[in-house]
Design an enzyme around this catalytic site. Structure first.
Site, mmCIF file in Angstrom:
data_model
loop_
_atom_site.group_PDB
_atom_site.id
_atom_site.type_symbol
_atom_site.label_atom_id
_atom_site.label_comp_id
_atom_site.label_asym_id
_atom_site.label_seq_id
_atom_site.Cartn_x
_atom_site.Cartn_y
_atom_site.Cartn_z
ATOM 1 N N GLU B 60 -19.275 19.747 -26.395
ATOM 2 C CA GLU B 60 -19.584 19.566 -24.972
ATOM 3 C C GLU B 60 -21.069 19.766 -24.694
ATOM 4 O O GLU B 60 -21.665 19.044 -23.891
ATOM 5 C CB GLU B 60 -18.732 20.502 -24.111
ATOM 6 N N HIS B 129 -6.450 24.775 -19.650
ATOM 7 C CA HIS B 129 -6.283 23.408 -19.154
ATOM 8 C C HIS B 129 -5.971 23.366 -17.663
ATOM 9 O O HIS B 129 -5.540 22.333 -17.155
ATOM 10 C CB HIS B 129 -5.161 22.696 -19.918
#
Lengths: 375, 324
Positions: B60, B129
């Site tokens: 990321e 998540h």
């Protein structure tokens, strides 16, 4: 059971590429050669001497309280001048925060470097708006930006053209300590994945503040590249000829579309990490003496004097030029405009949101209230 | 006018952004061949090529950090962070680099980047998540933070974010991805950084955004059956906040309840409560209340229904507000 390969073996590449010995003798290398003239070498000497003068003057300015901090490049002049002089338009150069010699070669006015360390400015180079990115102070962060710029060059069709002059590459600078950062390792991965035209130029100056390179890595840093799938070369970072030869090769390869290269310039931070540091706490006089004997400037001077390319009068002229430059730097430092807090709201966003506009007005009104009280 | 899901609306908006400006690039994990784990970028690589819709290696910080370099060269990268909980490896790049490049360069350098983040809970997901990290970014000068709540806004807001010269963190309420709505691709969109009154009302204001807008609208419908008129304001932009729209509504109703999934402490509700009490003190009939996720790490999904604000918790807060 024997150790797996790659963990203990030494490699011929561990010996840094060298083309100019510490005593000033030119030496041959099977893979790399410096093809420039003695006049070009003399120009490198001038760059190195002037850069060192800028650096010592900035250190002195810190000692006098005119700068809050200065990260000296003392000892790394060859690594910086040799690599910077291997670049050309449309190459892009992405520094860390000690690349004062690179900045010099790329035409940045050294006074521009001082603002961030004097606290009068953020970082910006009005004298060189393009091609030399801002200094970065978060360790290794800029390597990813460099890879992104290299990906941009690919999309601008500036890589692998038949017209070699149209091709460009990125050279991004970082240090031995940065090689432990996630960002640097991700930069290696992303560059390899994209086959991006980027030269990772690591100045291994042996210390990340107090931590020796051995604390960062069990193998020579240049060998890390192999694990990412691109070449790594270790070069004598105190040999300006070898640095230029290796960086030129790496940049040409990248511009042609050959992908990334890691260059480990094996050098030594002769000074402190910054003016706030005290190297006597973590390294010996003996070690400093050993590296002092490999001074990057002394060997170039010795070579040029030995072949008669320069003489004492040339050196005297350079000394005078150095002093004039130092004087200009001193005066320029003191003349840096004081910043205004009121100006700091201007460039947070492209268009300043209403709330920030109001906040600035409130600040100005608050400041003005003191003036009214005084009346 | 056509009916589509938010997922399809985002896809259509991104397609139009790619078609309108050759400098727009998409990058992220699995966004190319797969079309993203939520299929938001489905078909775009086939249409615009691998140079413009980039399948990134799994890093990321690398995705955002290389996008900085691309942006500095004049591209307009739109990066996808696969899930909310995976943005933190890129946090340093976003907060220390993306947000302040303009500031540190006297405005000479901008980073016109969009960071798309599917966020929020309610989908029975495993750990990491279901996060709502918007306050971290709204806290950071130099960033803009927006979140659509419906397909129409999603279609327009993603294009407006791409066109913005500043970095925009674009939060997508993943549990609303598959809810349908009318999308008029010819309509004149609202300005990006403006709130909208979704349901007009007179008794109290519900201030909310993203996934909770639908919940609050349902609460307003339920309250109406009991004769209470709730106004629902969809903030849409979390930074900058549309202060005037917020204050105007609260001045009308005299009561405000802020609703978000993110934990309450130092969240958007705290900021809104502070601003409202400062600007609307004499119009307030009750303290500003907050209905938020509890101050816990996101819990196991089998108890998320109790953790997340729902219709009943919202109405309970409305009752307390009206009881003052």
């Amino acid at each position: 059971m024997t150790e797996p390969a790659g963990t203990t073996a030494t490699d011929p590449g561990d010996v840094p590429v060298q083309l100019l010995a510490p005593d000033g003798r030119r030496v041959d290398h099977p893979d790399f050669a410096f093809t420039g003239t003695d006049a070009e070498i003399a120009a490198h000497l001038r760059d190195m001497v002037l850069t060192r003068r800028i650096d010592t003057e900035a250190t002195a300015l810190q000692r006098k309280g005119e700068l809050g901090l200065w990260p000296p490049l003392l000892g790394q002049e060859a690594a910086q001048i040799g690599s910077a002089r291997a670049t050309r338009d449309p190459d892009l150069v992405v520094p860390s925060y000690r690349e004062h010699g690179v900045a010099w070669c790329l035409g940045v006015d050294p006074i521009d470097l001082l603002g961030t360390f004097r606290g009068t400015d953020m970082v910006d180079w009005p004298s060189r708006p393009d091609g030399f990115h801002l200094y970065s102070f978060v360790i290794g962060t800029q390597t990813l930006h460099g890879v992104g710029m290299a990906m941009a060059l690919q999309r601008e069709h500036r890589v692998g053209n038949d017209d070699a002059a149209a091709n460009g590459a990125v050279v991004v600078y970082f240090g031995d300590g940065a090689t432990s950062q996630g960002d640097v390792n991700e930069a290696f991965v992303f560059a390899a994945s994209a086959n991006a035209p980027v030269v990772f130029f690591c100045q291994n100056n042996q210390y990340a503040i107090s931590e020796p390179t051995s604390l960062q890595s069990r193998i020579p840093l240049y060998r890390r590249a192999a694990g990412f799938g691109f070449p790594g070369v270790r070069v004598d970072g105190n040999d300006v000829l070898a640095v230029q030869a290796v960086t030129t090769w790496a940049l040409e390869r990248a511009r042609r579309g050959g992908g990334p290269v890691l260059v480990e310039a094996f050098t030594y931070r002769m000074g402190a990490h910054t003016t706030s540091d005290d190297p006597s706490k973590y390294r010996t006089r003996d070690e400093e003496g050993e590296w002092g004997a490999r001074d990057p400037i002394a060997r170039v001077k010795a070579y040029l004097l030995s072949v008669g390319a320069i003489d004492q009068a040339w050196l005297d002229d350079l000394a005078a030029e150095s002093e004039a430059l130092a004087e200009r730097l001193r005066a320029g430092c003191l003349a840096l405009p004081e910043p205004l807090l009121a100006d700091q709201w201007s460039n947070v966003y492209a268009t300043t949101p209403d709330r920030l506009v109001r906040q600035r007005e409130e600040y100005l009104a608050y400041e003005a209230s003191f003036a009214e009280e005084a009346r | 006018m056509s009916t589509m899901t938010m997922a399809k609306a985002l896809n259509a908006g991104l397609r139009r952004a790619l078609a309108d400006d050759p400098k727009v690039l998409l990058a992220g994990e699995d966004i190319g061949r797969l079309g993203g784990v939520f299929r938001i970028t489905e078909g775009l690589q086939a249409e615009f090529g691998e140079d413009r819709v980039i399948d990134s290696p799994l890093g990321e910080a690398g995705i955002v950090g290389t996008a900085v370099g691309l942006a500095l060269r004049g591209f307009r990268p739109v990066v996808e962070i696969q899930f909310d909980g995976f943005v933190y490896p890129a946090f340093d790049q976003i907060v220390s680099q993306v947000s302040r490049m303009r500031f540190r360069s006297h405005g000479r350098l901008g980073v016109p980047m969009v960071v798309r983040i599917p966020y929020g809970g309610g989908i029975g997901a495993i750990e990491h998540h279901s996060e709502s990290p918007e306050a971290y970014f709204a806290h950071t000068p130099g960033l803009k933070v927006v979140t659509p709540s419906n397909p129409l806004d999603a279609y327009w807001m993603i294009q407006q974010a791409v066109a913005d010269d500043d970095p925009v963190i674009f939060f997508e309420p993943k549990r609303r991805y598959h809810e349908k709505g009318e999308v008029d691709v010819e309509a004149e969109p609202l300005p990006l950084y403006s709130a909208r009154v979704v349901t007009p009302g007179t008794d109290a204001t519900l201030l909310t955004y993203g996934p909770m807008v639908r919940t609050c609208v349902q609460a307003a419908v339920a309250a109406a059956e009991e004769g209470r008129s709730l106004e629902v304001v969809d903030l849409r932009s979390l930074s900058p906040l549309d202060d005037e729209a917020v204050f105007a509504s609260v001045r009308r109703t005299g009561r405000a309840v802020v609703v978000h999934e993110a934990v309450g402490t130092l969240g958007l509700g705290a900021e809104l409560a502070a601003r409202i009490q400062q600007e609307c003190f004499y119009e307030l009939q009750a303290p500003v209340l907050r209905v938020t996720g509890y101050d816990l790490p996101y819990p196991p999904s089998r108890v998320e229904d109790g953790y997340l604000p729902d219709l009943d918790r919202v109405l309970d807060a409305v009752d307390r507000s009206l009881a003052h």
